[in-house]
Design an enzyme around this catalytic site. Structure first.
Site, mmCIF file in Angstrom:
data_model
loop_
_atom_site.group_PDB
_atom_site.id
_atom_site.type_symbol
_atom_site.label_atom_id
_atom_site.label_comp_id
_atom_site.label_asym_id
_atom_site.label_seq_id
_atom_site.Cartn_x
_atom_site.Cartn_y
_atom_site.Cartn_z
ATOM 1 N NE ARG A 261 -3.755 -2.198 2.423
ATOM 2 C CZ ARG A 261 -4.629 -2.476 3.408
ATOM 3 N NH1 ARG A 261 -4.735 -1.646 4.433
ATOM 4 N NH2 ARG A 261 -5.372 -3.552 3.348
ATOM 5 N NE ARG A 276 -1.507 4.573 9.068
ATOM 6 C CZ ARG A 276 -2.771 4.160 9.001
ATOM 7 N NH1 ARG A 276 -3.244 3.693 7.862
ATOM 8 N NH2 ARG A 276 -3.561 4.212 10.056
ATOM 9 C CD GLU A 348 -8.431 -1.144 11.180
ATOM 10 O OE1 GLU A 348 -8.502 -1.937 10.213
ATOM 11 O OE2 GLU A 348 -8.412 0.095 11.054
ATOM 12 C CB SER A 351 -11.348 -3.971 9.136
ATOM 13 O OG SER A 351 -12.525 -3.273 8.831
ATOM 14 N NE ARG A 390 -2.124 -1.664 11.408
ATOM 15 C CZ ARG A 390 -2.912 -0.605 11.302
ATOM 16 N NH1 ARG A 390 -3.963 -0.496 12.101
ATOM 17 N NH2 ARG A 390 -2.665 0.342 10.414
#
Length: 424
Positions: A261, A276, A348, A351, A390
């Protein structure tokens, strides 16, 4: 992709759904374009029918010796042939305009999704676990993990910011986390392990809604393919343009893949540490189900992700996202947020979303109902089970010790080759 028939039948409900997403009413514009397109299509069909009719009449006129009539019909046919290309080009343009307009609009929220503009409107559903009490001040992973093998400087020299170079025991721990998750999800939850392409074409990225809206968040190769930002892109597209037998549903797939990403929309967020990154590993969970089963499947999928956190004894909370904070393709989403003592906050880590038939329409994926011999669009769901990087961060921060070492959770010990603690 939205069903134009539903918009025609109830434009007020469609606009109300858009309003919950923070968007202005668009049904009038959509229906105006739709009406214009259908009127043009009717005009084209009538012209084609008349051309065929006149062509047949030419032969009849010639057979009866009526040359004047034949010549008049020939002129009419020639005129129709001359004007049809412009009409057909206009049809293509209006069809593309309607398609692009619908493709740019997010899915509409389910009825039980709370209203809200951003993350402040999310609703906490449950919490699990009790955050550990430390007899020292816990640190953020970015402050102590480099001494354990999480090397940001070496990665930055070769790749720039938001990359990491993992060494020795740290690399072993990340691999162990991914393998543990994959083994768990292919066990009792019943997800079928898949090894997928890491690059896809435009139509696949469009099918799972990364295109056109999120183009800037993707990396593209020199030959036009896209590096996957999540294996949802390749797993869900495994059934694109298919009509599935009802007996084959549900289909549940999982994959452990690297993801890529650009993080174009996250400037200034999580610039320190491993949260991230441009490149990261993730275990993805994808389900293809009948419409009547998708609500229960979302609960089942979320539970599969929760089980990983509980097995690792990582405190977390379950959040129901509000209408303004859901992803583009979702009609309902649960976020799982893991406790990070170094940040003194929940962050988070998974999801899980029910997309309804939104992606299926873009992929043209249907199933054949056995009872009534008809076709219907499937529902698709996706979720993280979990994000490996994460989870690594959560283990480092929750299991850190005063001397800078990190204990290995019991569930991961069989994967660690005898290592029970990371030591500086």
């Amino acid at each position: 992709m939205h069903d134009i028939r539903l918009i025609r039948d109830n434009p007020q409900a469609f606009d109300a759904g858009l309003a919950r997403r923070g968007l202005e009413p668009l049904s009038a514009e959509i229906l105006g374009l739709d009406a214009s397109l259908r009127a043009l299509q009717t005009e084209i069909q009538a012209a084609l029918a008349r051309r065929n009719e006149a062509s047949k009449a030419i032969g009849q006129a010639m057979a009866t010796g009526d040359k004047d009539k034949a010549e008049a019909l020939k002129a009419e046919v020639a005129d129709l042939k001359a004007t049809l290309p412009a009409k057909e080009e206009a049809e293509r343009e209006r069809l593309a305009a309607l398609h692009d307009l619908l493709a740019a609009l997010p899915n509409l929220p389910a009825a039980d999704v709370p209203d809200g503009e951003d993350e402040d409107g999310n609703v906490e559903i449950a919490r699990w676990g009790t955050p550990r009490t430390f007899d020292f001040t816990p640190q953020e992973h970015a402050d102590f993990a480099p001494a354990l093998g999480l090397d940001f400087e070496t990665a930055a020299k070769m790749s720039g910011a938001r990359f990491a170079f993992l060494r020795g025991q740290m690399a072993r721990l990340e691999r162990a986390i991914g393998q543990f998750m994959l083994d768990r999800q292919t066990g009792e939850p019943g997800y079928v392990e898949c090894a997928t392409p890491l690059m896809v074409r435009d139509e696949a990225a469009f099918g799972t809604t990364q295109l056109p809206k999120f183009r800037e968040d993707l990396f593209q190769t020199t030959d036009g393919r896209w590096l996957i930002s999540t294996s949802e892109m390749s797993l869900t597209n495994a059934v694109r343009e298919e009509i599935l037998p009802e007996a084959e549903l549900p289909i549940r797939m999982t994959a452990l893949t690297p993801c890529f990403r650009s993080e174009a929309g996250s400037a200034g967020r999580d610039t320190r540490g491993y949260i991230r990154q441009h490149q990261f590993w993730k275990v993805e969970l994808v389900s293809i189900v009948r419409p009547e089963d998708s609500d229960a499947e979302l609960e089942r999928k979320t539970r599969a992700a929760e089980n990983i956190l509980e097995a690792l004894d990582l405190p977390y909370r379950k959040m129901l996202l509000c209408s303004g904070d859901m992803g583009f393709s979702a009609r309902k989403t649960y976020d799982l947020e893991v406790w990070l003592p170094g940040q003194n906050a929940y962050r988070e880590i998974s999801s899980c979303s029910n997309c309804g038939d939104f992606q299926a329409r873009r992929m043209n994926t249907r199933f054949r109902r056995e009872s009534v011999k008809s076709h219907a669009f499937v529902h698709t769901l996706n979720g993280s089970g979990l994000a490996v990087g994460r989870t690594l961060v959560a283990i480092l921060e929750n299991y850190q010790q005063a001397d800078g070492s990190v204990d290995i959770p019991a569930a991961l010990l069989p994967y660690m080759g005898g290592i029970t603690r990371l030591t500086p």
